[in-house]
Design an enzyme around this catalytic site. Structure first.
Site, PDB file in Angstrom:
ATOM      1  N   TYR A  69      53.857  44.805  40.462  1.00 44.88           N
ATOM      2  CA  TYR A  69      53.192  43.771  39.652  1.00 44.88           C
ATOM      3  C   TYR A  69      52.984  44.249  38.224  1.00 44.88           C
ATOM      4  CZ  TYR A  69      49.188  41.298  37.582  1.00 44.88           C
ATOM      5  OH  TYR A  69      48.345  40.643  36.708  1.00 44.88           O
TER       6      TYR A  69
ATOM      7  N   THR B 254      47.519  42.064  31.350  1.00 45.81           N
ATOM      8  CA  THR B 254      46.499  42.693  32.192  1.00 45.81           C
ATOM      9  C   THR B 254      46.261  44.169  31.834  1.00 45.81           C
ATOM     10  OG1 THR B 254      46.182  43.498  34.471  1.00 45.81           O
ATOM     11  CG2 THR B 254      48.412  42.963  33.858  1.00 45.81           C
ATOM     12  N   ASP B 255      45.070  44.647  32.129  1.00 46.11           N
ATOM     13  CA  ASP B 255      44.764  46.078  31.935  1.00 46.11           C
ATOM     14  C   ASP B 255      45.626  46.969  32.821  1.00 46.11           C
ATOM     15  OD1 ASP B 255      43.546  45.496  34.393  1.00 46.11           O
ATOM     16  OD2 ASP B 255      41.539  46.159  33.810  1.00 46.11           O
ATOM     17  N   GLU B 256      46.227  46.373  33.873  1.00 50.96           N
ATOM     18  CA  GLU B 256      46.972  47.205  34.832  1.00 50.96           C
ATOM     19  C   GLU B 256      48.229  47.809  34.226  1.00 50.96           C
ATOM     20  OE1 GLU B 256      47.081  45.757  38.827  1.00 50.96           O
ATOM     21  OE2 GLU B 256      45.325  44.507  38.516  1.00 50.96           O
TER      22      GLU B 256
ATOM     23  N   LYS C 257      54.557  42.940  34.614  1.00 51.54           N
ATOM     24  CA  LYS C 257      53.747  42.465  33.477  1.00 51.54           C
ATOM     25  C   LYS C 257      54.050  43.294  32.229  1.00 51.54           C
ATOM     26  CE  LYS C 257      50.974  39.664  33.333  1.00 51.54           C
ATOM     27  NZ  LYS C 257      51.072  38.192  33.065  1.00 51.54           N
TER      28      LYS C 257
HETATM   29  P1  NAD Z   1      47.141  32.801  39.849  1.00 50.17           P
HETATM   30  O1  NAD Z   1      47.992  33.561  40.812  1.00 50.17           O
HETATM   31  O2  NAD Z   1      45.859  32.187  40.313  1.00 50.17           O
HETATM   32  O3  NAD Z   1      47.990  31.611  39.175  1.00 50.17           O
HETATM   33  C1  NAD Z   1      49.302  31.774  38.731  1.00 50.17           C
HETATM   34  C2  NAD Z   1      49.846  30.388  38.419  1.00 50.17           C
HETATM   35  O4  NAD Z   1      51.191  30.534  37.918  1.00 50.17           O
HETATM   36  C3  NAD Z   1      49.939  29.481  39.652  1.00 50.17           C
HETATM   37  O5  NAD Z   1      49.478  28.184  39.324  1.00 50.17           O
HETATM   38  C4  NAD Z   1      51.429  29.454  39.974  1.00 50.17           C
HETATM   39  O6  NAD Z   1      51.851  28.261  40.612  1.00 50.17           O
HETATM   40  C5  NAD Z   1      52.037  29.600  38.580  1.00 50.17           C
HETATM   41  N1  NAD Z   1      53.399  30.148  38.594  1.00 50.17           N
HETATM   42  C6  NAD Z   1      53.863  31.240  39.295  1.00 50.17           C
HETATM   43  N2  NAD Z   1      55.175  31.422  39.038  1.00 50.17           N
HETATM   44  C7  NAD Z   1      55.550  30.448  38.167  1.00 50.17           C
HETATM   45  C8  NAD Z   1      56.778  30.119  37.520  1.00 50.17           C
HETATM   46  N3  NAD Z   1      57.902  30.840  37.741  1.00 50.17           N
HETATM   47  N4  NAD Z   1      56.802  29.071  36.683  1.00 50.17           N
HETATM   48  C9  NAD Z   1      55.675  28.325  36.453  1.00 50.17           C
HETATM   49  N5  NAD Z   1      54.500  28.575  37.043  1.00 50.17           N
HETATM   50  C10 NAD Z   1      54.431  29.633  37.895  1.00 50.17           C
HETATM   51  O7  NAD Z   1      46.905  33.810  38.629  1.00 50.17           O
HETATM   52  P2  NAD Z   1      45.614  34.101  37.737  1.00 50.17           P
HETATM   53  O8  NAD Z   1      44.758  35.077  38.444  1.00 50.17           O
HETATM   54  O9  NAD Z   1      45.058  32.821  37.242  1.00 50.17           O
HETATM   55  O10 NAD Z   1      46.305  34.894  36.528  1.00 50.17           O
HETATM   56  C11 NAD Z   1      46.807  34.189  35.391  1.00 50.17           C
HETATM   57  C12 NAD Z   1      47.380  35.196  34.406  1.00 50.17           C
HETATM   58  O11 NAD Z   1      46.360  36.125  34.033  1.00 50.17           O
HETATM   59  C13 NAD Z   1      48.525  36.040  34.982  1.00 50.17           C
HETATM   60  O12 NAD Z   1      49.509  36.190  33.993  1.00 50.17           O
HETATM   61  C14 NAD Z   1      47.877  37.372  35.310  1.00 50.17           C
HETATM   62  O13 NAD Z   1      48.810  38.438  35.196  1.00 50.17           O
HETATM   63  C15 NAD Z   1      46.811  37.448  34.230  1.00 50.17           C
HETATM   64  N6  NAD Z   1      45.617  38.240  34.590  1.00 50.17           N
HETATM   65  C16 NAD Z   1      44.935  37.982  35.742  1.00 50.17           C
HETATM   66  C17 NAD Z   1      43.782  38.733  36.038  1.00 50.17           C
HETATM   67  C18 NAD Z   1      42.986  38.480  37.301  1.00 50.17           C
HETATM   68  O14 NAD Z   1      42.092  39.286  37.619  1.00 50.17           O
HETATM   69  N7  NAD Z   1      43.194  37.393  38.024  1.00 50.17           N
HETATM   70  C19 NAD Z   1      43.360  39.748  35.171  1.00 50.17           C
HETATM   71  C20 NAD Z   1      44.099  39.971  33.977  1.00 50.17           C
HETATM   72  C21 NAD Z   1      45.221  39.207  33.713  1.00 50.17           C
HETATM   73  P1  TYD Z   2      42.584  42.955  43.831  1.00 49.35           P
HETATM   74  O1  TYD Z   2      41.572  41.869  43.889  1.00 49.35           O
HETATM   75  O2  TYD Z   2      43.827  42.843  44.657  1.00 49.35           O
HETATM   76  O3  TYD Z   2      42.911  43.183  42.282  1.00 49.35           O
HETATM   77  P2  TYD Z   2      43.752  44.375  41.558  1.00 49.35           P
HETATM   78  O4  TYD Z   2      44.519  45.128  42.590  1.00 49.35           O
HETATM   79  O5  TYD Z   2      44.638  43.576  40.660  1.00 49.35           O
HETATM   80  O6  TYD Z   2      42.722  45.209  40.842  1.00 49.35           O
HETATM   81  O7  TYD Z   2      41.892  44.327  44.242  1.00 49.35           O
HETATM   82  C1  TYD Z   2      40.744  44.794  43.549  1.00 49.35           C
HETATM   83  C2  TYD Z   2      40.322  46.103  44.185  1.00 49.35           C
HETATM   84  O8  TYD Z   2      39.904  45.846  45.536  1.00 49.35           O
HETATM   85  C3  TYD Z   2      41.444  47.138  44.290  1.00 49.35           C
HETATM   86  O9  TYD Z   2      40.898  48.425  44.084  1.00 49.35           O
HETATM   87  C4  TYD Z   2      41.931  46.978  45.731  1.00 49.35           C
HETATM   88  C5  TYD Z   2      40.659  46.608  46.480  1.00 49.35           C
HETATM   89  N1  TYD Z   2      40.864  45.730  47.683  1.00 49.35           N
HETATM   90  C6  TYD Z   2      40.315  46.117  48.911  1.00 49.35           C
HETATM   91  O10 TYD Z   2      39.662  47.177  49.030  1.00 49.35           O
HETATM   92  N2  TYD Z   2      40.504  45.292  49.985  1.00 49.35           N
HETATM   93  C7  TYD Z   2      41.218  44.120  49.887  1.00 49.35           C
HETATM   94  O11 TYD Z   2      41.374  43.419  50.929  1.00 49.35           O
HETATM   95  C8  TYD Z   2      41.752  43.734  48.616  1.00 49.35           C
HETATM   96  C9  TYD Z   2      42.524  42.449  48.464  1.00 49.35           C
HETATM   97  C10 TYD Z   2      41.547  44.571  47.539  1.00 49.35           C
END
Ligand code: NAD
Ligand code: TYD
Length: 329
Positions: free
Chosen positions: A139, A114-116, A143
């Protein structure tokens, strides 16, 4: 090619599974089915093994694979603030266990990060792949720990691994704790939209289809030990996203509630994506159209999210996270 997709029952992983099936690949999913994992996200007939990436016996139960793409993670910043332990276990230890399995099998490995991990960045600047890691939340620190294990495995054991660092992703099937699905589903129910702090934080929004295309390209053409940022360069403040959601759902502006800010809240993320673009990737989805289409998906698929939001687990979390914040405003 037999490809192991860990976390394939979650949001981005399930879209990636569908993409691989269209490409004619043989896919196996390993997923712990935590609160965020949902077998209903997967198409019928996909091989799904319930198991934990942090347990070698669970990973070994998958058998042989040619490549692994690791989406499995604890993923929500606010939950990591409430309880970081599980984040370290899955995002760091789980990554290490998977790397060991990939090494034993001589398999290709892609870490979905992630970019975070870069922390926030001042206006006008963009994070590059070799910038220092300055994570702000439990988090993003977890990562970052996973990413460092990947780089060490490449250098020390010669594992054929690459890392992608994607930006904030949106689309269908995202668990309704993240801002976009939370606000869309609350708006559809006439419930408050709790905007943290001044709402002027900037996120770089990426449609899930574009994110998955970037990960697939890195799987096939990325080089070992290399990191690739994935972002559409669609930077928007949270207030702007909230206005668009209100417009797309037809909900009342009065639903917006400014609430107490998140601890350690990152102000802005922005990625330099020239490295992935040089491999041939570009985004295809426009932000305004993509957010509207996603809001439409949630409107049409109440059967997917209503049971989640009605469940005791979600309601307990929501109470813990928002009751005090909402009451204080
Ligand atoms: P999500 O929370 O929707 O899904 C995570 C999945 O991982 C779930 O199906 C969960 O059951 C499974 N999981 C959790 N712990 C586990 C374990 N110990 N063993 C096996 N499975 C396990 O997440 P997402 O939003 O689809 O993100 C997927 C990946 O992409 C993550 O690695 C996240 O860091 C990365 N990512 C997400 C975003 C975003 O905006 N959602 C952005 C950049 C990177
Ligand atoms: P989020 O979807 O939790 O993603 P991330 O923290 O990984 O970027 O949050 C996106 C942005 O929205 C972040 O600046 C926090 C803000 N946010 C709110 O203002 N209210 C909310 O209820 C949530 C969940 C997030």
């Amino acid at each position: 090619m037999r490809i192991l997709v860990t976390g394939g029952a979650g949001f981005i992983g399930s879209h990636f599974v569908r993409r691989l099936l269209v490409a004619g690949e043989d896919v196996v999913v390993l997923d712990k089915l935590t609160y965020a994992g949902n077998p209903a996200n997967l198409p019928d007939g996909v091989e799904l093994i319930e198991g934990d990436i942090a347990l070698a016996e669970d990973v070994n139960s998958v058998g042989r694979f040619d490549a692994v793409v690791n989406f499995a993670a604890e993923t929500h910043v606010d939950r990591s603030i409430l309880g970081p332990d599980e984040f370290v276990r899955t995002d760091v230890t789980g990554t290490l266990v998977l790397l060991q399995a990939a090494d034993e099998q001589g398999a290709r490995y892609v870490q979905v990060s992630t970019d975070e991990v870069y922390g926030d960045i001042e206006p006008g600047a963009a994070s590059k792949e070799d910038d220092p890691l300055r994570p702000s939340s439990p988090y993003s620190a977890s990562k970052a720990g996973g990413d460092l294990q990947v780089l060490a495995a490449v250098r020390t054991y010669g594992v054929n691994a690459s890392i992608t660092r994607g930006s904030n992703t949106y689309g269908p099937n995202q668990y309704p704790e993240k801002i976009l699905p939370l606000f869309v589903t609350n708006a559809l129910d006439g419930a408050p939209l709790p905007l943290y702090g001044d709402g002027r934080q900037v996120r770089d929004w990426l449609h899930v289809d574009d994110h998955c295309a970037g990960v697939e390209l890195v799987l096939r053409e990325g080089r070992p030990g290399e990191i690739y940022n994935v972002a559409a360069n669609e930077e928007h403040e949270n207030v702007e996203l909230t206005e668009l959601i209100l417009d797309a759902t037809g909900a009342d502006r009065g639903l917006i509630q400014h609430v107490e800010d998140r601890a350690g809240h990152d102000r802005r993320y922005s990625l330099d994506t020239s490295k992935l673009r040089a491999l041939g990737w570009s985004s295809t989805r426009n932000w305004n159209e993509g957010v509207r289409a996603t809001a439409e998906w949630y409107r049409a698929n109440r059967a997917w999210w209503e049971p989640i939001k009605r469940s005791g687990g979600f309601r307990d979390y929501y109470e813990r996270q928002y009751a005090r914040r909402l009451a204080a405003t």
